[in-house]
Write an enzyme that holds these catalytic residues in place. Structure first.
Site, PDB file in Angstrom:
ATOM      1  N   SER A  74     -55.084 139.645  64.968  1.00  0.00           N
ATOM      2  CA  SER A  74     -55.396 138.842  66.038  1.00  0.00           C
ATOM      3  C   SER A  74     -55.407 137.398  65.756  1.00  0.00           C
ATOM      4  O   SER A  74     -56.125 137.113  64.655  1.00  0.00           O
ATOM      5  CB  SER A  74     -56.837 139.362  66.580  1.00  0.00           C
ATOM      6  OG  SER A  74     -57.326 138.284  67.291  1.00  0.00           O
ATOM      7  N   HIS A  92     -51.538 139.771  68.338  1.00  0.00           N
ATOM      8  CA  HIS A  92     -52.375 140.131  69.523  1.00  0.00           C
ATOM      9  C   HIS A  92     -53.087 138.927  69.767  1.00  0.00           C
ATOM     10  O   HIS A  92     -53.552 137.980  68.838  1.00  0.00           O
ATOM     11  CB  HIS A  92     -53.508 140.972  68.999  1.00  0.00           C
ATOM     12  CG  HIS A  92     -54.396 141.393  69.854  1.00  0.00           C
ATOM     13  ND1 HIS A  92     -54.390 142.519  70.496  1.00  0.00           N
ATOM     14  CD2 HIS A  92     -55.767 140.942  70.064  1.00  0.00           C
ATOM     15  CE1 HIS A  92     -55.481 142.348  71.115  1.00  0.00           C
ATOM     16  NE2 HIS A  92     -56.353 141.670  71.020  1.00  0.00           N
ATOM     17  N   ASP A 112     -55.810 136.693  72.036  1.00  0.00           N
ATOM     18  CA  ASP A 112     -57.030 136.813  72.564  1.00  0.00           C
ATOM     19  C   ASP A 112     -57.229 135.949  73.678  1.00  0.00           C
ATOM     20  O   ASP A 112     -57.539 134.747  73.461  1.00  0.00           O
ATOM     21  CB  ASP A 112     -58.311 136.950  71.860  1.00  0.00           C
ATOM     22  CG  ASP A 112     -58.205 138.339  70.940  1.00  0.00           C
ATOM     23  OD1 ASP A 112     -58.113 139.516  71.764  1.00  0.00           O
ATOM     24  OD2 ASP A 112     -58.208 138.290  69.941  1.00  0.00           O
ATOM     25  N   MET A 122     -59.266 134.343  76.943  1.00  0.00           N
ATOM     26  CA  MET A 122     -60.709 134.314  77.201  1.00  0.00           C
ATOM     27  C   MET A 122     -60.993 133.095  78.332  1.00  0.00           C
ATOM     28  O   MET A 122     -60.313 132.219  78.013  1.00  0.00           O
ATOM     29  CB  MET A 122     -61.889 134.223  75.966  1.00  0.00           C
ATOM     30  CG  MET A 122     -61.513 135.351  75.293  1.00  0.00           C
ATOM     31  SD  MET A 122     -62.707 135.174  73.859  1.00  0.00           S
ATOM     32  CE  MET A 122     -62.244 136.408  72.779  1.00  0.00           C
ATOM     33  N   HIS A 128     -54.128 140.070  75.364  1.00  0.00           N
ATOM     34  CA  HIS A 128     -55.317 140.806  75.656  1.00  0.00           C
ATOM     35  C   HIS A 128     -56.130 139.837  76.790  1.00  0.00           C
ATOM     36  O   HIS A 128     -56.606 138.801  76.252  1.00  0.00           O
ATOM     37  CB  HIS A 128     -56.067 141.164  74.409  1.00  0.00           C
ATOM     38  CG  HIS A 128     -57.536 141.955  74.736  1.00  0.00           C
ATOM     39  ND1 HIS A 128     -58.212 142.201  73.549  1.00  0.00           N
ATOM     40  CD2 HIS A 128     -57.965 142.274  75.625  1.00  0.00           C
ATOM     41  CE1 HIS A 128     -59.413 142.483  74.192  1.00  0.00           C
ATOM     42  NE2 HIS A 128     -59.425 142.731  75.450  1.00  0.00           N
ATOM     43  N   MET A 164     -58.867 138.570  78.672  1.00  0.00           N
ATOM     44  CA  MET A 164     -60.484 138.712  78.741  1.00  0.00           C
ATOM     45  C   MET A 164     -61.003 137.794  79.961  1.00  0.00           C
ATOM     46  O   MET A 164     -61.343 136.670  79.504  1.00  0.00           O
ATOM     47  CB  MET A 164     -61.335 138.902  77.427  1.00  0.00           C
ATOM     48  CG  MET A 164     -61.088 140.314  76.602  1.00  0.00           C
ATOM     49  SD  MET A 164     -61.421 139.762  74.806  1.00  0.00           S
ATOM     50  CE  MET A 164     -59.870 138.954  74.427  1.00  0.00           C
ATOM     51  N   MET A 210     -62.559 148.769  72.889  1.00  0.00           N
ATOM     52  CA  MET A 210     -63.287 147.748  72.440  1.00  0.00           C
ATOM     53  C   MET A 210     -64.187 148.215  71.580  1.00  0.00           C
ATOM     54  O   MET A 210     -65.149 148.883  72.157  1.00  0.00           O
ATOM     55  CB  MET A 210     -63.976 146.809  73.375  1.00  0.00           C
ATOM     56  CG  MET A 210     -62.818 145.608  74.172  1.00  0.00           C
ATOM     57  SD  MET A 210     -61.721 144.871  73.186  1.00  0.00           S
ATOM     58  CE  MET A 210     -62.953 144.068  72.372  1.00  0.00           C
ATOM     59  N   PHE A 226     -65.918 137.087  70.616  1.00  0.00           N
ATOM     60  CA  PHE A 226     -65.743 136.465  69.416  1.00  0.00           C
ATOM     61  C   PHE A 226     -64.992 137.412  68.276  1.00  0.00           C
ATOM     62  O   PHE A 226     -65.503 138.561  68.329  1.00  0.00           O
ATOM     63  CB  PHE A 226     -66.897 136.026  68.986  1.00  0.00           C
ATOM     64  CG  PHE A 226     -67.548 134.825  70.025  1.00  0.00           C
ATOM     65  CD1 PHE A 226     -67.479 133.668  69.910  1.00  0.00           C
ATOM     66  CD2 PHE A 226     -68.407 135.458  71.004  1.00  0.00           C
ATOM     67  CE1 PHE A 226     -67.654 132.576  70.896  1.00  0.00           C
ATOM     68  CE2 PHE A 226     -69.055 134.428  71.823  1.00  0.00           C
ATOM     69  CZ  PHE A 226     -68.700 133.228  71.744  1.00  0.00           C
ATOM     70  N   ASP A 252     -60.104 147.426  68.836  1.00  0.00           N
ATOM     71  CA  ASP A 252     -60.162 146.026  68.750  1.00  0.00           C
ATOM     72  C   ASP A 252     -61.622 145.661  68.595  1.00  0.00           C
ATOM     73  O   ASP A 252     -62.301 145.892  69.372  1.00  0.00           O
ATOM     74  CB  ASP A 252     -59.601 145.207  69.900  1.00  0.00           C
ATOM     75  CG  ASP A 252     -59.413 143.966  69.730  1.00  0.00           C
ATOM     76  OD1 ASP A 252     -59.809 143.291  68.590  1.00  0.00           O
ATOM     77  OD2 ASP A 252     -59.081 143.276  70.989  1.00  0.00           O
ATOM     78  N   GLY A 296     -64.018 144.241  65.052  1.00  0.00           N
ATOM     79  CA  GLY A 296     -64.516 144.683  63.753  1.00  0.00           C
ATOM     80  C   GLY A 296     -63.735 145.862  62.773  1.00  0.00           C
ATOM     81  O   GLY A 296     -64.277 146.743  62.004  1.00  0.00           O
TER      82      GLY A 296
HETATM   83  C1  DX5 Z   1     -62.890 140.044  70.496  1.00  0.00           C
HETATM   84  C2  DX5 Z   1     -61.266 140.249  70.306  1.00  0.00           C
HETATM   85  C3  DX5 Z   1     -60.654 140.563  69.105  1.00  0.00           C
HETATM   86  C4  DX5 Z   1     -61.430 139.824  67.957  1.00  0.00           C
HETATM   87  C5  DX5 Z   1     -61.151 140.741  66.833  1.00  0.00           C
HETATM   88  O1  DX5 Z   1     -63.070 139.545  71.629  1.00  0.00           O
HETATM   89  O2  DX5 Z   1     -60.756 140.772  71.427  1.00  0.00           O
HETATM   90  O3  DX5 Z   1     -59.433 140.901  69.066  1.00  0.00           O
HETATM   91  O4  DX5 Z   1     -60.319 138.779  67.749  1.00  0.00           O
HETATM   92  O5  DX5 Z   1     -61.892 140.236  65.738  1.00  0.00           O
HETATM   93  P1  DX5 Z   1     -62.435 140.915  64.460  1.00  0.00           P
HETATM   94  O6  DX5 Z   1     -61.070 141.760  64.114  1.00  0.00           O
HETATM   95  O7  DX5 Z   1     -62.649 139.882  63.429  1.00  0.00           O
HETATM   96  O8  DX5 Z   1     -63.515 141.767  64.991  1.00  0.00           O
HETATM   97 ZN    ZN Z   2     -58.462 141.318  71.385  1.00  0.00          ZN
END
Ligand code: DX5
Ligand code: ZN
Length: 228
Positions: A22, A47, A49, A51, A81, A83, A152, A158, A187, A189
């Site tokens: 990501s 990937h 993200d 937002m 992705h 969001m 998720m 974040f 996706d 952690g």
């Molecule tokens: C969170 C995103 C993830 C995020 C993952 O809202 O969708 O893709 O970037 O970040 P890590 O791998 O550090 O948890």
């Molecule tokens: Zn993501």
């Protein structure tokens, strides 16, 4: 578009899990070279993200950034992705910007059937995402129609948050209902400590931001995330 092994990353039949950095944890001032480095280190796709500051309390990237990445790395598959509260607004702009795949959230404020149709019409593969508190049954009616289900494992917004282990149970439930030509993506952690549980629960597309960009050896981290 295919991975290095010649398999379509979303609809192909896999022999091993795929790893998707990501780019949220990349250095945005050095995005092109950071992304090139992960691809050279074995990343299967990237990937992105997206937002909107409304669906989640953060604002990240738009179609212009996706288009720049696509120009710089035209052979790399881009997984977007969304969001965002109104996913259909963003589908065509990201498809035009080179996205190969687009995932939307079941919690977004639109009719899932309409969003799926819109993404397919734009020529992309389709994913449906479910947040940690949302039961997996909410996406069950759509599972046969999408190419990917995204679980998720943090509340979105974040990178760098801790993995929520409670989602593993619903991950297994979703996994048992997917075909071999569909992906199950985890996706949030995902790191060297949590990834084995994700793979054991059936995930074959592993997203990681901080675990990859925060490591000093992208190749060994990507290889370890992929598994034995
Ligand atoms: C969170 C995103 C993830 C995020 C993952 O809202 O969708 O893709 O970037 O970040 P890590 O791998 O550090 O948890
Ligand atoms: Zn993501």
């Amino acid at each position: 578009m295919t991975t290095m092994t010649g398999t379509h990353p979303i609809t192909g039949i896999l022999t091993e899990p795929l790893v998707a950095p990501s780019i949220l944890s990349a250095d945005f001032a050095a995005l092109g070279s950071d992304c090139e480095a992960t691809v050279a280190a074995g990343a299967d796709l990237l990937h992105l993200d997206v937002m909107d500051g409304h669906f989640v309390p953060n604002v990240t990237m738009g179609p212009a950034l996706c288009a720049s990445l696509h120009r710089r790395l035209p052979a790399v598959f881009l997984d977007v992705h969304l969001m965002v509260t109104r996913p259909t607004m963003y589908v065509q702009p990201f498809a035009d910007a080179g996205a190969g795949h687009i995932t939307f959230h079941i919690e977004a404020d639109e009719d899932p059937a309409e969003v799926i149709r819109c993404i397919r019409e734009a020529g992309c593969t389709v994913g449906i995402a479910v947040n940690p508190p949302t039961p997996w049954e909410s996406i069950e009616p759509w599972l046969a129609e999408v190419d990917l289900a995204l679980v998720m494992s943090v509340n979105p917004g974040f990178s760098g948050q801790s993995f929520i282990g409670d989602v593993l149970e619903k991950t297994r439930a979703i996994s048992s209902r997917l075909r071999d030509d569909q992906r199950l993506q985890m996706d949030g952690g995902v790191n060297l400590k949590t990834v084995a549980d994700c793979r054991d629960a059936g995930c074959d597309l592993l997203v990681a931001a901080s675990a990859i960009f925060g490591s000093d050896d992208f190749a060994s981290t990507i290889s370890a995330l992929r598994g034995p």
